[in-house]
Design an enzyme around this catalytic site. Structure first.
Site, mmCIF file in Angstrom:
data_model
loop_
_atom_site.group_PDB
_atom_site.id
_atom_site.type_symbol
_atom_site.label_atom_id
_atom_site.label_comp_id
_atom_site.label_asym_id
_atom_site.label_seq_id
_atom_site.Cartn_x
_atom_site.Cartn_y
_atom_site.Cartn_z
ATOM 1 C CG ASP A 115 -8.841 0.177 -1.196
ATOM 2 O OD1 ASP A 115 -7.618 -0.171 -1.644
ATOM 3 O OD2 ASP A 115 -9.345 1.284 -1.044
ATOM 4 C CG ASP A 148 -13.737 5.280 -0.739
ATOM 5 O OD1 ASP A 148 -13.461 4.234 0.068
ATOM 6 O OD2 ASP A 148 -12.849 5.723 -1.142
ATOM 7 N NE ARG A 166 -4.753 -0.115 -2.468
ATOM 8 C CZ ARG A 166 -4.515 0.490 -1.364
ATOM 9 N NH1 ARG A 166 -4.941 1.887 -1.706
ATOM 10 N NH2 ARG A 166 -4.069 0.067 -0.334
ATOM 11 C CG ASP A 185 4.036 -39.640 -69.995
ATOM 12 O OD1 ASP A 185 3.588 -38.590 -69.937
ATOM 13 O OD2 ASP A 185 5.118 -40.176 -69.427
ATOM 14 C CG ASP A 226 -1.560 1.401 1.459
ATOM 15 O OD1 ASP A 226 -1.657 2.114 0.461
ATOM 16 O OD2 ASP A 226 -2.312 1.655 2.605
ATOM 17 C CD GLU A 274 1.909 -33.875 -72.878
ATOM 18 O OE1 GLU A 274 1.500 -34.349 -72.009
ATOM 19 O OE2 GLU A 274 2.851 -34.408 -73.454
ATOM 20 C CG HIS A 302 -11.970 7.353 -6.813
ATOM 21 N ND1 HIS A 302 -12.865 7.729 -5.736
ATOM 22 C CD2 HIS A 302 -10.884 6.692 -6.007
ATOM 23 C CE1 HIS A 302 -12.743 7.110 -4.619
ATOM 24 N NE2 HIS A 302 -11.253 6.540 -4.744
ATOM 25 C CG ASP A 314 -4.933 5.392 -3.120
ATOM 26 O OD1 ASP A 314 -6.052 5.040 -4.061
ATOM 27 O OD2 ASP A 314 -4.684 4.939 -2.037
#
Length: 1825
Positions: free
Chosen positions: A491, A374, A574, A1387, A250, A1390, A648, A590
């Protein structure tokens, strides 16, 4: 006698003696045992530190505590090197401290263990631990954990509730990531891919003492972010010797380096501009400090626990956060209302003052959702009470707020007062806690520890104790009944105590006073908290102090669940620890009303985004001190974009709610303005929280996370993003209106003005006057919005909207998550709506991916704003996409609903009324002028003179690839006559001679043309353009069109319009109004040898055209041209290959599909352009287009194959695995291979012989080296195998002995010759046959070999009936006289030749045929069309006797070769067999399959083969595949193994390689390769009944077999771009590994239920990309829920597997249903389907019952199957105990099911009951409940 008394001196001497005795004894012990405590010195030799010469930046501090000196340093065995600056350690570690590795073991590839022994060296703080264990594991591919701990004694470890629940799922060996160094012990963590070193602890020794643990690691960069909780003035850390303590406290966040409320030993490191990043998390809750130094490096010093590290790897910073959150728990989605603005203060004084605040802010119209109270609401600040004088009406306060749609939140602290309540009444909460023993105790474990907090003397709840949790939940529930409220704020839970430790102080011991105290605030462990020796259920407070807030959160979550039940509610804490975000939000503490704190809040928010708490914000306007109007105004502006947006302030300061500054103040107006914007964007913000909850994405996001490749963003922390798309640039300094802001490298639009910013990737001075902050939308965003109101209660009732901000590519994307905003677990329960939005090419797709919620407010999207629209739209339409019978509906918006601001380039669409929860397409039709150009000079070397000589326009462009030479708008033809009937129309058109002829020499324009449009059916039309005056060649390929046209317009899906000038045809889909063909564009040219026509496309999604290797399945429309002319050309980019398929499928933006065939066989090309448009250019014939209308992709293929012919049904055995190689030396090699394959048990059905088996490569002549091959073939066939031989068309004409094939062919006149008017000679070529009686020198170059050794060869003209008869006879004689075979491989058709045109190279006749006036971009086009083939003037004769030029029919040669071969095979063998041909044309699939040609052994060919197969699915040739492991070049082990896995799911599954390369068959490698091949082929063989059924459906319905995902999930546009995955039919999803070294595949899981084939588990995800672990022996396979899949037990070949019982996989859908079908016949009979000799059964599962329905059954008795094992997937987690099988006679058979409750797989074995699969049966399963 009295007792003797000792004198004072005697007493003193005795005490002294005792002390000396103790000291002596101590010295004796020390002499024997070494140092005190648990340590022994290993040696009595003096320790000499080995001091390294290292850069100062790499020194690691050996004396982190105070008082370092040379003597003290050397006593620690460290190195002393004083400097002239104090930051750098003077005392630093030598190289001979630490631990050595005694042993290492690796129990599996993902785990590494080691035992460590401490090296002999002095101690830092004593009590070193001698023996350590090291355990490391790759928990996932992106997460490494390593843990170092006491080998003999359990130490404290964090009991994390989420991490402990995780399971490991590794697929990458740990050796790819981690190395350990033996002496001294160290570890090095690498990035798995590039081996970059990320975390290297070898720079300093490991220290592991009882109360001091230290580890240092060198890092790859200075870009370090995270660690907390502190105030970091900048987001990126300063690495100049900064030390940060971590220990919850704190304390005030005032900018110092001290520890704050939370405990976060986690950081992220961005490595470099690549974005690659990693995270490091130390799971340790003890007090610690972290030092960052310039090496760069990090040092951890913690005073307890263990070293438990997690290293998280990501390709981007975002991915690292996602990995971290997967570890600790992803964040909760807060309730919607909690995203509204909030007001609070400490000490309103009374409830009436609170209400005054509420009313004045309501009065000014401030958006405002939440009011707090609060601790002043409490009676004497006691929890669970309220002040019945000043807050007497508090029980009714929530209702007062609710009346206006607002919410109420109150606070609770942990500390509980011991004093009585007012009036000396009992404090029941305290008393009940005493009864429960709910408190933290003193060291004795019994006495509650007393401290002092707000209410006075207090006890402290021990939230780690179940008794306490029960008490807390009960107290909260009681209180909630007394005071109604909506959420809870907790808190003071660091835990805070106003006394130092306790009211008694703290004992002098090593917990309260440890040997080393980190640099925490006050440097006393128990300062402002509890004594460290206090006891909690989890352990000593010393260990769990930083977990206090975490444990309180866990307990409070239980309390909230008890009270609010199904409502989500909100928690705000907190103190926090990693994982708290799973339940709670956080505020930054705070702070104070100053300009520093407004700045520092941004790094704080960004860090908590890293830490997994996205619901974060700072106290707006500051908690302490009075806030000036300017500061508060600027803070309200930026605070409007805090996720947690709360104003706040503290006791005793002026009110700072917005209205307190005056109703007309700039602050109020500015606050309202930005809060309205916030509320407008709340749907976007809420969706970001959904993304955080489901994927771990950040909400508030550093600019760096999105623009990491720009190093300028690495330090940006005065701006931030919401998600990817919203950039917030606040003013954070006093008295300024200009801000130096960074504009990242993207398109940005000013949110308020909607103007596009002109700058990017630079700093700008942004003008932001008093009422403004910077707000910019990133191009590429689709932001969901809602009309704002004063609360979310009201705003959620308002209409929604979208803001579409187009990027550089005119694209945008976004999402929306929507639910009721309040209920718990709506993601898990499905009670929500989810949208994906995408805007591409003027089409906004609003795709609902989940619709599990119906909003009660019947919400609509009313407005859409599109930013960055360059020109006004020609039209805007809205399509409502519906499933089912209703179908789609399209509405064209009236102009009144459309506004366009040309100055801003913004399109406004209003009045839309699009229902939330439904899918829509919004299309605005724009034209970009330069994209409307059609190329007038497609040849190379265009210039202005050449362009204008063609009568075209020359205009350079800055856009890459845009043609500079283009046609005038009216270039083309004009309609001169038109006749319409109800079956079509006929139009005469004439060239517009206003423009000169393009003038290609030798190719005169044809001025008058005829057009015919025929309505063949409701879903097919034809339009044909030809010269009515002169015969022109038309393709002789027969198509199947309805005998009678569709004359009823109402039954036609299309409408055809004719544009007159320039002439063009428009085809419109009637249901949507989409133009799917519009050729009314300039450039239509029709000349003798050059025809060009262009059309606009319905979208950019086009698939098909071939045969060419395409790098993606969806075509790239950025001016790419693809040539089509059949050629012996191995696959390569833009190389025209073996076949020609002028067919494409187009996807429309409405998700409808259509297909277009140009029936033209001349050389051609097609060009795509971004308009989107398509241009065809062909060198002859006519234009003959067929269009099919779908409307689904699958129906397009069905309709197309109905036109060209349904695919052949291959023999069952041809679906088995096949082996071939060009280069078998003799028949012994084939025999040995067969033996080895059998020995390895690898399923295998077909063996080939390539041209090696022929003598000198002569068709139908067996080489002496293969004289035993006929006998081998007979033996193999007798064992169930099959054999296929190759045949080339070219026949040698140089034989010295009688060669029947040539002599009989010549006598029958079957060979291609010159036109009679030129010569009657054969057109000779050269192919494989050699001259007789020569020895080939293969060392010579190829051309020399051809010249010296190759015979002259003649080419059969397979159009002629006589040729077919001749070919049949040669095949018959070979089968009868030489050897048997089961299939034929044709084969080189083509046709291929090794000389160009003819021997000698001189083509007779018109030279323009060889080198036409326009040459498509073909391979070697400069050498002419005759390159590697015949002369174009060669003459062929059609079956009706018509003579044609090879120029016109060249592309049909392989097609003409195929049917005679197929007919001969069936007639000669009497069985169906299979023909595989190289060259194909539309309808070749009626007779043959195809392989994708002579590919390379390279990784890219894996994914390209998927594209090729999907394209041939479109072309109607489902029996296709690529040469597994590659034909050319040497195959690499891993690539070949991955290719075997992929190839096991080719319909035509053949491993084939070329001469001169090593073997690559499955038994050519090693045992592991053979085993992996066997395993995956066993899966293939298991599923062959399903594959055969798909082939039957292709044969009868035209369905695809290999199926693109978009065919099944066309409404999901993600699938439109997928080509690295594919489906078998609708139900098997194949996601292979296609890249070198990958062990994880990022695959898409479409929106359905899917089961992992290997585990039978529901994968649990849908509609998203998923990282699928893919070890080297694994391929990802998923079965789609809702389908029944037939299967059989595999065997060595299909002869045996076909005898096994029929199994079924019943994969249940979400609704518990499934359906499927099964086709069966004798597997090789001719025309079994057409003769009806087959079984066709359907299956349906519903309500725990599976039923079969026999649709058709004329199966021969020998081919019948019995029912075997039925596997039901998704059978539920309630045990099924009984199963009943009822056969056709009604007999019920009881079966014993096996039910795995974990996987939910139910297995029912019916084998023993011998129930026939060709008869109806019912299978029912039941639970015992």
């Amino acid at each position: 006698m009295g007792k003797r008394r000792f004198s004072g001196l005697e007493v003193a001497l005795m005490v002294l003696f005792t002390l000396m005795s103790v000291a002596a004894l101590t010295f004796i012990v020390l002499f024997v045992t070494g140092e005190p405590g648990v340590i022994k010195d290993e040696t009595t030799d003096p320790f000499v530190p080995q001091c390294p010469r290292i850069p100062l930046a790499e020194r690691v501090d050996c004396f982190p505590d105070a008082g370092a000196s040379k003597l003290k340093c050397e006593q620690r065995g460290c190195c002393w090197g004083p400097l002239d600056e104090r930051n750098v350690p003077w005392c630093f570690f030598p190289t001979n401290h630490g631990y050595t590795v005694e042993s290492v073991e690796q129990p599996n590839p993902y785990v590494m263990k080691a035992q460590l022994k401490r090296m002999a060296s002095p101690s830092l703080f004593g009590a070193d631990i001698q023996d350590l264990s090291f355990h490391a594991e790759m928990q996932t591919n992106n997460r490494l954990r390593f843990k170092i701990y006491d080998a003999h004694r359990q130490r404290f470890e964090v009991p994390h509730e989420h991490i402990s629940s995780l399971n490991s799922d590794p697929s990458s060996p740990i050796s790819n990531t981690l190395e350990i160094t033996q002496k001294p012990f160290g570890l090095t963590v690498h990035r798995g891919g590039n081996k970059k070193v990320l975390f290297d602890t070898t720079m300093a020794p490991l220290v592991f003492e009882d109360q001091y643990l230290q580890l240092s690691a060198k890092l790859p960069s200075h870009n370090i972010y995270g660690l907390g909780e502190h105030v970091h003035r900048h987001y990126r850390h300063d690495t100049n010797w900064r030390t940060w303590p971590i220990f919850t406290r704190d304390a005030f966040p005032n900018g110092g380096t001290h520890n704050l409320y939370g405990h976060y030993p986690f950081f992220l490191c961005l490595e470099d501009e690549s974005g690659k990043s990693f995270g490091v998390f130390l799971m340790n809750s003890n007090a610690m400090e972290v030092t960052l130094q310039p090496a760069p490096a990090v040092t951890y010093r913690t005073i307890g626990g263990v070293l438990d590290f997690y290293i998280l790897f990501g390709d981007t910073p975002e991915q690292v956060v996602q990995e971290f959150l997967e570890l600790i728990g992803r964040p909760v989605i807060p309730p919607y209302w909690s995203l509204g603005f909030q007001l609070s203060r400490w000490d309103y004084g009374s409830l009436s003052e609170v209400k005054k605040t509420v009313e004045r802010n309501r009065a000014v119209g401030l958006p405002y959702d939440i009011q707090y109270t609060d601790i002043d609401y409490m009676e004497d600040k006691k929890d669970f009470t309220y002040d019945k004088v000043k807050f007497s009406e508090l029980p009714q306060f929530a209702d007062y707020l609710h009346e206006k749609g607002q919410r109420y939140i109150l606070i609770l602290d942990p500390a509980i007062a011991t004093s009585k309540r007012v009036g000396n009444n009992t404090y029941d909460s305290y008393d009940r806690g005493n009864e429960k023993n709910a408190w933290v105790t003193e060291a004795d474990g019994k006495t509650p520890l007393l401290g002092e907090v707000w209410p006075g003397e207090t006890v402290f709840p021990d939230y780690t104790s179940q008794n306490c949790i029960d008490w807390w939940v009960d107290e909260y529930e009681r209180f909630s009944r007394e005071i109604k409220h909506d959420a809870l704020w907790i808190d003071m839970n660091e835990v805070a105590n106003f006394k130092k430790g306790s009211t008694k102080g703290c004992a002098d011991n090593n917990l309260n006073y440890p040997p080393y105290t980190p640099k925490i605030l006050d440097e006393v462990m128990y300062s402002k908290t509890l004594c460290m020796d206090a006891k909690q259920a989890w352990g000593n407070h010393y260990d769990v102090h930083s977990l206090y807030g975490y444990s309180m959160v866990l307990a409070t979550e239980k309390a909230l669940q008890r009270v609010f039940g199904g409502n989500r509610t909100l928690m705000l804490t907190r103190s926090s620890f990693p994982g708290v975000g799973k339940y709670s939000g956080h505020w930054l503490g705070d702070n104070a009303a100053n300009w520093n704190d407004i700045k520092w809040a941004i790094p704080g928010m960004l860090e908590f985004g890293l830490f997994g708490i996205p619901y974060i914000g700072a106290d707006i306007c500051g908690f302490f001190d009075n806030s000036s109007e300017e500061l508060c105004r600027r803070w309200m502006q930026v605070g409007a974009f805090y996720p947690f947006s709360r104003n706040h302030n503290a006791q005793g300061y002026k009110p700072q709610d917005p209205a307190a500054y005056g109703a007309d103040s700039t602050l109020v107006e500015s606050s309202k303005h930005y809060l309205r914007i916030r509320y407008t964007l709340l749907p976007y913000l809420y969706t970001l929280f959904y993304k955080a909850h489901t994927t771990g994405e950040t909400v508030v996001r550093p600019v760096m996370n999105e623009f990491y490749s720009d190093s300028a963003t690495w330090t940006v922390d005065r701006q931030f993003l919401w998600g990817k798309h919203l950039l917030i640039t606040p003013v954070l300094d006093p008295g300024v209106d200009r801000v130096r802001a960074y504009v990242p490298d993207a398109v940005w639009y000013d949110y308020e003005t909607m103007l596009r910013l002109g700058n990017r990737k630079t700093y700008v001075d942004m003008f932001l006057p008093a009422d403004k902050l910077g707000l910019h939308i990133r191009g590429g965003a689709v932001l969901p919005t809602q009309r704002p109101d004063v609360t979310t209660t009201y705003s959620r009732r308002n209409p929604m909207g979208l803001i579409v901000a187009l990027d550089d590519n005119n694209q945008a994307a976004g999402e929306l998550f929507w639910d009721d905003g309040d209920s718990r677990d709506t993601v898990k329960s499905g009670n929500h709506i989810h949208y994906t939005f995408s805007a591409v090419y003027g089409v906004l797709t609003m795709q609902v991916t989940h619709a599990g919620y119906k909003d009660p407010n019947n919400l609509k999207f009313e407005n859409i704003i599109v930013l960055g629209v360059p020109s006004p739209p020609m039209s805007v339409s809205v399509t409502h996409v519906r499933n089912g019978a209703q179908g789609n509906s399209t509405t064209v918006l009236p102009n009144t609903n459309i506004q366009y601001d040309g100055a801003k380039e913004v399109l406004f669409l209003s009045g839309l009324s699009l229902t939330l929860g439904e899918t829509y397409l919004v299309q605005w039709e724009l034209v970009k002028e330069e994209y409307q150009r059609f190329d007038c000079y497609p040849e190379e070397h265009a210039d202005e003179a050449k362009c204008k000589a063609r009568g075209c326009i020359w205009e350079p462009s800055n856009i890459e690839r845009v043609p500079w030479c283009f046609y005038p708008k009216d270039y083309g033809y004009t309609v001169t006559g038109k006749q319409e009937t109800n079956s079509g129309m006929r139009i005469d058109i004439t060239r517009n001679k206003k423009h000169r002829s393009i003038g290609r020499p030798g190719s005169p324009d044809i001025d008058t043309l005829r057009v015919e449009v025929r309505y063949h059916s409701g879903d097919m039309l034809q339009f044909k353009i030809w010269d009515p005056a002169t015969y022109r060649y038309e393709v002789p390929v027969p198509l199947t069109v309805p005998a009678v046209p569709e004359t009823d317009e109402n039954k036609r899906l299309y409408k055809v319009l004719i544009e007159n000038n320039p002439f063009g045809i428009k085809v419109i889909r009637k249901s949507t109004g989409t133009k799917i063909w519009d050729s009314s564009v300039p450039g239509f040219t029709f000349s003798d040898m050059f025809i060009q026509v262009s059309t606009l496309l319905s979208s950019e999604f086009v698939y098909g055209f071939g045969e060419t290797e395409h790098p993606t399945y969806k075509h790239n429309l950025n001016y790419h041209t693809w040539g089509m002319f059949s050629k012996d050309q191995p696959p390569g980019y833009k190389m025209n290959c073996y076949g020609v398929h002028p067919f494409y499928m187009g996807l429309e933006t409405t998700t409808d599909a259509h297909g277009v065939l140009l029936l033209n066989s001349n050389a051609m090309d097609v060009t795509f352009q971004p308009t989107p448009a398509l241009t065809y250019r062909t060198l002859g014939g006519i234009l003959d287009f067929y269009m099919v209308l779908g409307p689904t992709p699958e129906m397009v293929v069905q309709e197309y194959t109905a036109l060209i012919g349904r695919p052949v049904l291959p023999a069952y055995w041809s679906l088995g695995f096949q082996l071939c190689r060009y280069g078998y030396a003799n028949d012994t090699e084939i025999e040995d291979l067969y033996r080895d394959m059998k020995a390895a048990g690898i399923p295998y059905d077909v063996q080939y012989a390539d041209i090696d088996y022929m003598e000198r490569q002569l068709d139908f002549v067996l080489d002496s080296q293969f004289k035993n091959l006929p006998a081998l073939v007979d033996r193999m066939r007798g064992e169930g195998m099959r054999f296929i031989f190759i045949l080339d068309p070219a026949i040698s004409g140089n034989e010295t002995v009688y060669y029947p094939a040539f002599e009989r062919g010549k006598a029958a006149d079957v060979f291609i010759k010159w036109p009679e008017n030129i010569s009657n000679e054969i057109v000779w070529g050269k192919v494989w046959p050699d001259f007789p009686n020569i020895t080939v020198d293969e060392s010579l170059d190829w051309d020399t070999q051809v010249e010296l050794y190759r015979s002259y060869t003649a080419f059969p003209d397979f159009f002629r009936n006589t040729t077919a008869m001749w070919w049949h006879r040669e095949i018959q004689d070979f089968y009868t006289d030489t050897m048997k075979f089961d299939g034929l491989w044709i084969d080189m058709n083509e046709p291929a030749s090794f000389v160009h045109g003819t021997v000698g190279g001189k083509c007779l006749g018109n030279p323009l045929l060889e080198n036409p006036p326009y040459m498509p971009p073909l391979e070697s086009k400069h050498l002419g069309l005759n390159h590697k083939t015949l002369c174009m003037n060669s003459e062929q004769i059609l079956s009706d006797g018509k003579k044609v030029r090879h120029y016109d029919v060249h592309n049909l040669y392989g097609w003409s070769h195929t049917k005679p071969t197929y007919d001969a095979l069936l007639n000669v063998t009497g069985k169906r067999g299979i023909v595989v041909t190289r060259s194909t044309y539309p309808s070749s699939g009626k007779w043959a399959g195809h392989w994708l040609g002579d590919n390379n052994a390279s990784w890219d060919q894996l994914y390209k083969s998927i594209i090729g197969m999907m394209e041939f699915s479109l072309f109607g040739i489902p029996y296709t595949g690529a040469d597994i492991c590659g034909f050319f070049n040497k195959a690499e082990y891993e690539m070949c193994l991955r290719w075997m896995q992929l190839g096991a799911f080719y319909p035509y599954s053949r491993n084939h390689n070329g001469k001169g390369n090593p073997r690559q068959d499955p038994v050519a490698w090693n045992a592991a390769f053979a085993e992996a091949s066997r395993d995956v082929l066993n899966i293939r063989y298991t599923l062959l009944p399903y594959l055969y059924t798909l082939m039957f459906e292709a044969h009868t319905k035209g369905s695809t077999v290999v199926r693109p995902l978009l065919h099944e999930f066309v409404n999901d546009k993600t699938t439109w771009d997928i080509y690295r995955q594919f489906l078998w039919g609708p139900a098997l999803l194949i996601t292979p590994a296609l890249d070198k070294g990958v062990r994880t595949v990022n695959g898409y899981v479409p929106n359905a239920r899917w089961y992992d084939f290997h585990t039978a588990r529901d994968v649990g995800v849908r509609g998203q990309m998923v990282n699928m672990p893919t070890p080297i022996d694994h391929i990802n396979l998923h079965i789609r829920g809702g389908y029944v899949i037939p299967w059989q037990k595999p065997e060595n070949n299909t002869y045996y597997s076909r005898m096994n019982p029929l199994g079924l996989i019943v994969a249940l859908s979400d609704s518990g249903t499934a359906q499927g079908s099964f086709f069966w016949d004798d597997g090789e009979g001719i025309n079994t389907v057409e003769r009806g000799k087959y079984l066709w059964t359907s299956f349906a599962a519903q309500s725990n019952t599976l039923t079969s329905q026999v649709v058709h059954n004329e199966l021969a008795p020998a081919d019948r199957l019995t029912l075997g094992v039925v596997k039901v997937w998704g059978a539920g987690s309630v045990r099924i105990t009984t199963a009943i099988l009822t056969d056709e006679s009604g007999t019920a058979h009881t079966l014993t099911p096996q039910h795995n409750l974990n996987t939910q797989e139910l297995i029912i074995d019916a084998t023993a009951k011998s129930v026939r699969a060709d008869q109806r049966f019912t299978l029912t399963w039941r639970t015992s409940i």
